[in-house]
Design a protein around this motif. Structure first.
Motif, mmCIF file in Angstrom:
data_model
loop_
_atom_site.group_PDB
_atom_site.id
_atom_site.type_symbol
_atom_site.label_atom_id
_atom_site.label_comp_id
_atom_site.label_asym_id
_atom_site.label_seq_id
_atom_site.Cartn_x
_atom_site.Cartn_y
_atom_site.Cartn_z
ATOM 1 N N UNK A 169 0.838 -1.213 0.000
ATOM 2 C CA UNK A 169 0.000 0.000 0.000
ATOM 3 C C UNK A 169 0.867 1.255 0.000
ATOM 4 N N UNK A 170 1.961 1.259 0.789
ATOM 5 C CA UNK A 170 2.839 2.439 0.872
ATOM 6 C C UNK A 170 3.592 2.698 -0.427
ATOM 7 N N UNK A 171 3.900 1.643 -1.153
ATOM 8 C CA UNK A 171 4.727 1.813 -2.343
ATOM 9 C C UNK A 171 3.921 1.925 -3.622
ATOM 10 N N UNK A 172 2.590 1.818 -3.543
ATOM 11 C CA UNK A 172 1.767 1.990 -4.743
ATOM 12 C C UNK A 172 1.808 3.451 -5.175
ATOM 13 N N UNK A 173 1.895 3.696 -6.487
ATOM 14 C CA UNK A 173 1.851 5.078 -6.956
ATOM 15 C C UNK A 173 0.496 5.692 -6.619
#
Length: 198
Positions: free
Chosen positions: A191-195
């Motif tokens: 979730x944190x690394x999704x654009x």
């Protein structure tokens, strides 16, 4: 890469393993992060210990490499049956045959014996029959699980790369707290690394 640690030192038994020896057996080889594998049947001595701890062999059974290979082979067939059951797919004929062959190796009825006190019945288990007895017991327990009411609860651990099976309780799909934590951390990281949508 194979680890010399034992499975119990890394993870507790998966839910249901205390009720089904077959579940404990299929989980006797555990995949860990980083490509590590812990195999409780890695050597004849380790295999003898695993069998002894579960009441399937005496401590001095003298398990040989051939016995260890037969047990590992049965474990792979059982894993194939568990995977088929979880995925609701047809079972492999080879895996079914292996289970049925193992169950038929040992007589199910106690034999009649006679000594100075008269007749009595007993199930023989001389040292040369220990392996057949263990294979038959594990195969029969697998059949009990897969053909019984608990089969509906059988699932694979939902935390990669874990390869263990468990009996699901409620919504739990992990074999241990450790695997649950790892799965939650992976979801949070994704979730944190999704654009960001913009």
């Amino acid at each position: 890469m194979s680890e010399t640690l034992t499975a119990p030192s890394v993870l507790p038994p998966a839910p249901g393993a205390e009720d089904y020896l077959a579940l404990d057996f299929v989980n006797s080889a555990i995949a860990l992060p980083g490509g590590q594998v812990i195999d409780a049947l890695r050597t004849p001595g380790a295999t003898n210990q695993w069998l002894t701890e579960r009441g399937l062999a005496p401590a001095d059974a003298g398990v040989q490499e051939m016995c260890t290979m037969q047990l590992r082979s049965l474990r792979e067939h059982l894993r194939a049956l568990f995977a088929a059951r979880v995925a609701m797919l047809p079972a492999s004929p080879a895996a079914l045959s292996a289970v049925n062959d193992a169950m038929s190796r040992v007589p199910t009825a106690a034999r009649l014996h006679w000594d100075e006190n008269g007749p009595y019945r007993a199930v023989p288990c001389p040292t040369n029959e220990v392996l057949d007895h263990a294979l038959a017991t594990l195969a029969a327990n697998t059949a009990d699980l897969l053909a019984g009411p608990d089969a509906e609860r059988l699932t694979a651990c939902g935390s990669a790369p874990c390869n263990r099976y468990l009996l699901r309780h409620g919504r739990r799909h992990w074999c241990s707290t450790r695997c649950g934590d790892r799965a939650r951390a992976a979801r949070a990281y994704a979730r944190r690394t999704q654009p960001k949508a913009g």
